[in-house]
Design an enzyme around this catalytic site. Structure first.
Site, PDB file in Angstrom:
ATOM      1  CG  ASP A   1     -34.956  46.583  -0.148  1.00  8.27           C
ATOM      2  OD1 ASP A   1     -34.966  45.388   0.194  1.00  8.27           O
ATOM      3  OD2 ASP A   1     -34.870  46.948  -1.332  1.00  8.27           O
TER       4      ASP A   1
ATOM      5  CG  HIS B   1     -37.662  44.010   3.822  1.00 11.79           C
ATOM      6  ND1 HIS B   1     -36.330  44.158   4.127  1.00 11.79           N
ATOM      7  CD2 HIS B   1     -37.802  44.446   2.543  1.00 11.79           C
ATOM      8  CE1 HIS B   1     -35.688  44.652   3.071  1.00 11.79           C
ATOM      9  NE2 HIS B   1     -36.562  44.844   2.106  1.00 11.79           N
TER      10      HIS B   1
ATOM     11  CE1 TYR C   1     -32.874  42.387  -5.092  1.00  4.78           C
ATOM     12  CE2 TYR C   1     -33.984  43.994  -6.482  1.00  4.78           C
ATOM     13  CZ  TYR C   1     -33.925  43.244  -5.321  1.00  4.78           C
ATOM     14  OH  TYR C   1     -34.924  43.355  -4.387  1.00  4.78           O
TER      15      TYR C   1
END
Length: 460
Positions: free
Chosen positions: A227, A428, A372
């Site tokens: 990630d 993930h 982000y």
């Protein structure tokens, strides 16, 4: 004759145009100038920095626990899922109620903190931020001990490696090495301090991680990451290519423009791009776009208005759990939206609630989602994305990873991709979901990294 000549000219012009564009996309920019001591702490950089390393204990104190339980107890009733639906519209609130009741009545805060504290924890200030990490030094006789930096993503922390660490630090048959593990909390995540200054992108985080490893005495080391940790690790392996011995990632991505072009053009001739058994992970593109449209709303929100969603969740543990656990479920198994758990049942409930508790106890939702926005706000990040790293790299692709790229695309960014594994299960959050398979692949990959160095006399 004239028509043939005209067609020849036209095709030649198109070919030249494509070749020119290809060369432009394939060009490599210079590394941008980066301040390796940039100050992220409050105020201005002091004349004398605190470089001490301090032992740390995870504590879920009674005040926090009582407040959390009070908020959970006094939550409003949720709107039930619509008839005939489970998790297709998001978090199934019937299932959520069960999880919240477990969190309030059965989750043992003190025992979970004790479990986390079975590893040595530390904090130290790097570039003005208090960075938390776990460091486990194994006892080994007649074995090489190799330094390994572990980096997580959102909404995780070093807790994600809770089950993997003992496997990495325990001798195993057939290998003449084990690992000394440094599992960090990225800045603004877990028990690490966030910044009040704009610009802390994964690229800037990579500098902090590099400086942390220098503080701990490591001149060279291996990396395992997924990630945002994988993005941070990619940048670290690009900017500091002489310091990283090998990069293992369970979210392998090349973000170079040429890779994006290949991915799109490959949809016209998928049989030339990826072997048939893995083709469904890439094509048809409409399936990928449909998945992204359905599941990337949170990504767009966090990349544009992180403080809004942070404010919405910071005062409600129930909302925080719903928001974060729904994404963990989807990213663990996106084919289970027809179930009440939406993919969550494949991960132990205590491990899931550890993740949410750490977010809540440290008030890290806003500082964690800001990554982000920062990742897409600064030109220097995109420049470094375009620069290949020649550090030997290994990729493991679990079935439900967010994106899949075949090796020949990954080599745009990682020319020395020396080990690649593709599995038909897992998701993930590999260290929490499938720790054994992840660790097995790390050991196998490091063997290939060592062989690479021996062949090339590289990083000696």
């Amino acid at each position: 004759m004239f028509k043939k000549f005209a067609l020849f000219i036209a095709f030649t012009a198109v070919g030249i145009g494509i070749a020119t564009k290809y060369n432009q996309l394939h060009s490599v920019p210079d590394l941008p100038e980066l301040d390796l001591e940039r100050w992220w702490g409050d105020g201005d950089k002091p004349k004398q920095e605190d470089k001490s390393i301090r032992p740390f204990k995870v504590v879920f104190n009674d005040t926090m626990i009582e407040d959390l339980k009070s908020r959970l107890k006094n939550r409003r009733s949720y709107t039930r899922p619509m008839e005939g639906t489970q998790s297709e519209y998001g978090m199934n609130t019937v299932y959520l109620e069960k999880m919240l009741n477990y969190w309030m009545e059965e989750y043992n805060f003190k025992e979970r903190a004790k479990r986390l504290n079975r590893f040595p924890h530390y904090k130290t200030k790097i570039q003005g931020l208090d960075i938390h990490y776990i460091r486990v030094k194994p006892e080994a006789k007649n074995l090489k001990v190799l330094p390994l930096l572990l980096m997580h993503g959102w909404p995780s922390s070093s807790k994600e490696f809770d089950m993997a660490i003992p496997m990495l630090t325990t001798p195993r048959s057939g290998y003449d090495f084990i690992f000394e593990v440094v599992a960090i909390d990225l800045p603004g995540f877990g028990f690490s301090e966030g910044t009040n200054k704009p610009g802390l992108s994964p690229l800037q985080m990579s500098i902090i991680m590099r400086n942390l490893m220098k503080r701990l005495g490591f001149k060279k080391y291996y990396i395992q990451a997924g990630d945002w940790g994988s993005q941070t690790g990619t940048h670290l392996a690009t900017v500091f290519q002489d310091e990283v011995l090998g990069f293992h990632t369970n979210m392998p991505v090349s973000s170079r423009p040429i890779s994006n072009l290949k991915y799109i053009l490959g949809s016209l001739f998928p049989s030339f791009i990826v072997e048939e058994k893995h083709r469904h992970r890439m094509y048809p593109l409409k399936d990928l776009f449909s998945y992204l449209m359905r599941e990337s709303g949170y990504f767009h929100l966090q990349a544009t208005k992180p403080d809004t969603i942070g404010a919405a969740l910071a005062d409600t543990p129930a909302g925080l759990a719903a928001y974060t656990l729904e994404k963990i479920g989807v990213c663990s198994n996106r084919d289970q939206l027809h179930t009440p758990h939406g993919g969550l049942a494949e991960i132990d409930i205590d491990d899931l609630l550890d993740t949410v508790t750490i977010l809540w106890a440290n008030e890290r939702i806003t500082t964690s989602v800001r990554v982000y926005a920062e990742a897409f706000a600064w030109p220097e990040v995109f420049v470094v994305h375009e620069i290949p790293t020649y550090v030997p790299t290994a990729a493991i692709n679990f079935l439900y990873e967010v994106v899949y790229q075949p090796d020949w695309i990954l080599r745009d960014k990682f020319p020395n991709l020396v080990h690649s594994t593709t599995l038909d299960f897992g998701g993930h959050f590999a260290a929490m979901h499938t720790p054994k398979e992840l660790v097995d692949d790390v050991f196998e990959s490091v063997v290939e990294f060592i062989k690479f160095h021996e062949r090339n006399n590289y990083n000696k």
